[in-house]
Motif scaffolding. Structure first.
Motif, PDB file in Angstrom:
ATOM      1  N   ALA A  71       0.817  -1.214   0.000  1.00 45.35           N
ATOM      2  CA  ALA A  71       0.000   0.000   0.000  1.00 45.35           C
ATOM      3  C   ALA A  71       0.854   1.269   0.000  1.00 45.35           C
ATOM      4  O   ALA A  71       0.506   2.246  -0.651  1.00 45.35           O
ATOM      5  N   GLN A  72       1.974   1.293   0.688  1.00 46.63           N
ATOM      6  CA  GLN A  72       2.791   2.495   0.750  1.00 46.63           C
ATOM      7  C   GLN A  72       3.571   2.742  -0.533  1.00 46.63           C
ATOM      8  O   GLN A  72       4.122   3.817  -0.729  1.00 46.63           O
ATOM      9  N   GLU A  73       3.641   1.767  -1.432  1.00 44.67           N
ATOM     10  CA  GLU A  73       4.363   1.937  -2.686  1.00 44.67           C
ATOM     11  C   GLU A  73       3.517   2.587  -3.778  1.00 44.67           C
ATOM     12  O   GLU A  73       4.048   3.043  -4.775  1.00 44.67           O
ATOM     13  N   VAL A  74       2.201   2.651  -3.599  1.00 45.08           N
ATOM     14  CA  VAL A  74       1.303   3.194  -4.609  1.00 45.08           C
ATOM     15  C   VAL A  74       0.989   4.646  -4.273  1.00 45.08           C
ATOM     16  O   VAL A  74       0.633   4.971  -3.145  1.00 45.08           O
ATOM     17  N   ASN A  75       1.140   5.534  -5.249  1.00 44.00           N
ATOM     18  CA  ASN A  75       0.833   6.947  -5.039  1.00 44.00           C
ATOM     19  C   ASN A  75      -0.664   7.123  -4.831  1.00 44.00           C
ATOM     20  O   ASN A  75      -1.465   6.462  -5.484  1.00 44.00           O
ATOM     21  N   PRO A  76      -1.069   8.032  -3.938  1.00 44.45           N
ATOM     22  CA  PRO A  76      -2.503   8.243  -3.738  1.00 44.45           C
ATOM     23  C   PRO A  76      -3.155   8.761  -5.012  1.00 44.45           C
ATOM     24  O   PRO A  76      -2.648   9.660  -5.660  1.00 44.45           O
ATOM     25  N   GLY A  77      -4.281   8.183  -5.374  1.00 38.37           N
ATOM     26  CA  GLY A  77      -5.002   8.573  -6.582  1.00 38.37           C
ATOM     27  C   GLY A  77      -4.554   7.839  -7.823  1.00 38.37           C
ATOM     28  O   GLY A  77      -5.090   8.059  -8.908  1.00 38.37           O
ATOM     29  N   ALA A  78      -3.565   6.965  -7.728  1.00 42.13           N
ATOM     30  CA  ALA A  78      -3.068   6.257  -8.899  1.00 42.13           C
ATOM     31  C   ALA A  78      -4.095   5.277  -9.452  1.00 42.13           C
ATOM     32  O   ALA A  78      -4.035   4.900 -10.616  1.00 42.13           O
ATOM     33  N   GLU A  79      -5.049   4.864  -8.618  1.00 45.07           N
ATOM     34  CA  GLU A  79      -6.063   3.927  -9.098  1.00 45.07           C
ATOM     35  C   GLU A  79      -6.998   4.568 -10.118  1.00 45.07           C
ATOM     36  O   GLU A  79      -7.690   3.877 -10.857  1.00 45.07           O
ATOM     37  N   TYR A  80      -7.000   5.908 -10.196  1.00 45.23           N
ATOM     38  CA  TYR A  80      -7.868   6.602 -11.140  1.00 45.23           C
ATOM     39  C   TYR A  80      -7.195   6.864 -12.477  1.00 45.23           C
ATOM     40  O   TYR A  80      -7.849   7.246 -13.435  1.00 45.23           O
ATOM     41  N   ASP A  81      -5.882   6.729 -12.544  1.00 43.56           N
ATOM     42  CA  ASP A  81      -5.152   7.031 -13.772  1.00 43.56           C
ATOM     43  C   ASP A  81      -5.447   5.995 -14.847  1.00 43.56           C
ATOM     44  O   ASP A  81      -5.478   4.797 -14.594  1.00 43.56           O
ATOM     45  N   ASP A  82      -5.672   6.491 -16.059  1.00 41.72           N
ATOM     46  CA  ASP A  82      -5.942   5.632 -17.211  1.00 41.72           C
ATOM     47  C   ASP A  82      -5.029   6.082 -18.337  1.00 41.72           C
ATOM     48  O   ASP A  82      -5.352   7.029 -19.061  1.00 41.72           O
ATOM     49  N   GLU A  93     -10.061  25.239 -15.656  1.00 42.78           N
ATOM     50  CA  GLU A  93      -9.454  26.149 -14.699  1.00 42.78           C
ATOM     51  C   GLU A  93     -10.096  25.938 -13.342  1.00 42.78           C
ATOM     52  O   GLU A  93     -11.269  25.571 -13.244  1.00 42.78           O
ATOM     53  N   ILE A  94      -9.297  26.150 -12.305  1.00 42.58           N
ATOM     54  CA  ILE A  94      -9.769  25.990 -10.935  1.00 42.58           C
ATOM     55  C   ILE A  94      -9.827  27.376 -10.302  1.00 42.58           C
ATOM     56  O   ILE A  94      -8.829  28.100 -10.286  1.00 42.58           O
ATOM     57  N   LEU A  95     -10.993  27.729  -9.789  1.00 42.69           N
ATOM     58  CA  LEU A  95     -11.201  29.002  -9.113  1.00 42.69           C
ATOM     59  C   LEU A  95     -11.648  28.719  -7.682  1.00 42.69           C
ATOM     60  O   LEU A  95     -12.190  27.646  -7.398  1.00 42.69           O
ATOM     61  N   TYR A  96     -11.449  29.688  -6.815  1.00 47.48           N
ATOM     62  CA  TYR A  96     -11.883  29.548  -5.425  1.00 47.48           C
ATOM     63  C   TYR A  96     -12.956  30.585  -5.142  1.00 47.48           C
ATOM     64  O   TYR A  96     -12.898  31.711  -5.636  1.00 47.48           O
ATOM     65  N   LYS A  97     -13.925  30.190  -4.328  1.00 44.21           N
ATOM     66  CA  LYS A  97     -15.056  31.063  -4.045  1.00 44.21           C
ATOM     67  C   LYS A  97     -15.306  31.077  -2.541  1.00 44.21           C
ATOM     68  O   LYS A  97     -15.251  30.037  -1.889  1.00 44.21           O
ATOM     69  N   LYS A 141     -14.870  12.196  -6.321  1.00 44.75           N
ATOM     70  CA  LYS A 141     -14.421  11.520  -5.098  1.00 44.75           C
ATOM     71  C   LYS A 141     -13.851  12.578  -4.154  1.00 44.75           C
ATOM     72  O   LYS A 141     -13.830  13.760  -4.488  1.00 44.75           O
ATOM     73  N   ASP A 142     -13.354  12.167  -3.013  1.00 41.93           N
ATOM     74  CA  ASP A 142     -12.811  13.113  -2.034  1.00 41.93           C
ATOM     75  C   ASP A 142     -11.645  13.928  -2.584  1.00 41.93           C
ATOM     76  O   ASP A 142     -11.508  15.107  -2.300  1.00 41.93           O
ATOM     77  N   THR A 143     -10.771  13.299  -3.359  1.00 46.24           N
ATOM     78  CA  THR A 143      -9.580  13.990  -3.868  1.00 46.24           C
ATOM     79  C   THR A 143      -9.425  13.886  -5.379  1.00 46.24           C
ATOM     80  O   THR A 143      -8.359  14.183  -5.911  1.00 46.24           O
ATOM     81  N   PHE A 144     -10.494  13.456  -6.082  1.00 44.49           N
ATOM     82  CA  PHE A 144     -10.366  13.228  -7.520  1.00 44.49           C
ATOM     83  C   PHE A 144     -11.666  13.578  -8.228  1.00 44.49           C
ATOM     84  O   PHE A 144     -12.750  13.260  -7.751  1.00 44.49           O
ATOM     85  N   LEU A 145     -11.546  14.230  -9.391  1.00 48.87           N
ATOM     86  CA  LEU A 145     -12.687  14.548 -10.243  1.00 48.87           C
ATOM     87  C   LEU A 145     -12.481  13.835 -11.573  1.00 48.87           C
ATOM     88  O   LEU A 145     -11.425  13.968 -12.197  1.00 48.87           O
ATOM     89  N   ASP A 146     -13.480  13.070 -12.007  1.00 52.28           N
ATOM     90  CA  ASP A 146     -13.407  12.318 -13.255  1.00 52.28           C
ATOM     91  C   ASP A 146     -14.545  12.783 -14.154  1.00 52.28           C
ATOM     92  O   ASP A 146     -15.715  12.618 -13.818  1.00 52.28           O
ATOM     93  N   HIS A 157      -6.665  15.380 -10.186  1.00 49.00           N
ATOM     94  CA  HIS A 157      -6.360  15.227  -8.763  1.00 49.00           C
ATOM     95  C   HIS A 157      -6.561  16.587  -8.122  1.00 49.00           C
ATOM     96  O   HIS A 157      -5.890  17.549  -8.479  1.00 49.00           O
ATOM     97  N   LEU A 158      -7.488  16.674  -7.192  1.00 50.35           N
ATOM     98  CA  LEU A 158      -7.858  17.945  -6.596  1.00 50.35           C
ATOM     99  C   LEU A 158      -6.813  18.407  -5.577  1.00 50.35           C
ATOM    100  O   LEU A 158      -6.266  17.589  -4.837  1.00 50.35           O
TER     101      LEU A 158
END
Length: 193
Positions: A71-82, A93-97, A141-146, A157-158
């Motif tokens: 588990a520690q060898e896999v980067n977080p969010g790597a399961e979403y990469d295609d 673009e990412i904006l903050y409100k 997801k919590d840290t990912f937008l698809d 990756h957010l």
């Protein structure tokens, strides 16, 4: 030539620095430093694994037989990469409100600042030209937008953790833009609000 050190000078310096009881003037080839660093090898750098009485290490007992990586060898969010999807990534673009009131703007009574630390929402604007709103598939997801369409694919990756349950999306028909408003769920938000 002055300033250059020869082989003889290095050997002489080595003999000067070696204690008399460890000096062996007859064989320069057999001389080996006795420090602990010189006796290290690559296996000494890695952390030692704890072994159980059965002979297996703790890591091997917890690991599933079919797992390739730990588990520690896999980067977080790597399961979403295609990497095999040939669709291009759309422009975004990412904006903050942040929500401000008159007290914040004119009287400066609140603790809001113009920085992103005081923002409650993250807005992601995705340009999807020649796309119909019904073709857009969005998963947050919590840290990912698809975001996927027949022509585009965006795996983002957010930068901050978000709450997918309170997030919302809006499709702007005439501009072909998907606006996703994500409520941020950062750990220390109670300090800024």
């Amino acid at each position: 030539m002055e300033g250059l050190v020869g082989n003889f000078d290095i050997k002489s310096l080595s003999q000067l620095l070696t204690p008399p009881d460890q000096q062996d003037s007859d064989s320069d080839e057999d001389y080996k430093p006795s420090s602990a660093i010189s006796k290290m090898n690559p296996s000494d750098i890695a952390p030692k694994r704890k072994t159980e009485p059965g002979g297996k290490s703790e890591a091997h007992q917890k690991k599933n037989e079919k797992d390739i990586w730990e588990a520690q060898e896999v980067n977080p969010g790597a399961e979403y990469d295609d990497v095999y999807d040939p669709r291009p990534q759309p422009e975004y673009e990412i904006l903050y409100k942040q929500s401000v009131t008159t007290e914040d703007m004119f009287l400066q009574m609140g603790n809001k600042t113009p920085s992103t630390a005081s923002c409650e929402d993250m807005v992601v604007k995705i340009q999807l030209p020649d796309t119909v709103g019904s073709d857009v598939k969005l998963d947050v997801k919590d840290t990912f937008l698809d975001c996927r369409t027949p022509k585009f694919k965006l795996g983002l990756h957010l930068p901050h953790t978000v709450d997918p349950k309170t997030s919302r999306a809006q499709w702007v028909v005439d501009k072909h833009v998907l606006i996703v408003t994500l409520r941020m769920a950062r750990e220390y938000d109670f300090v800024n609000f």
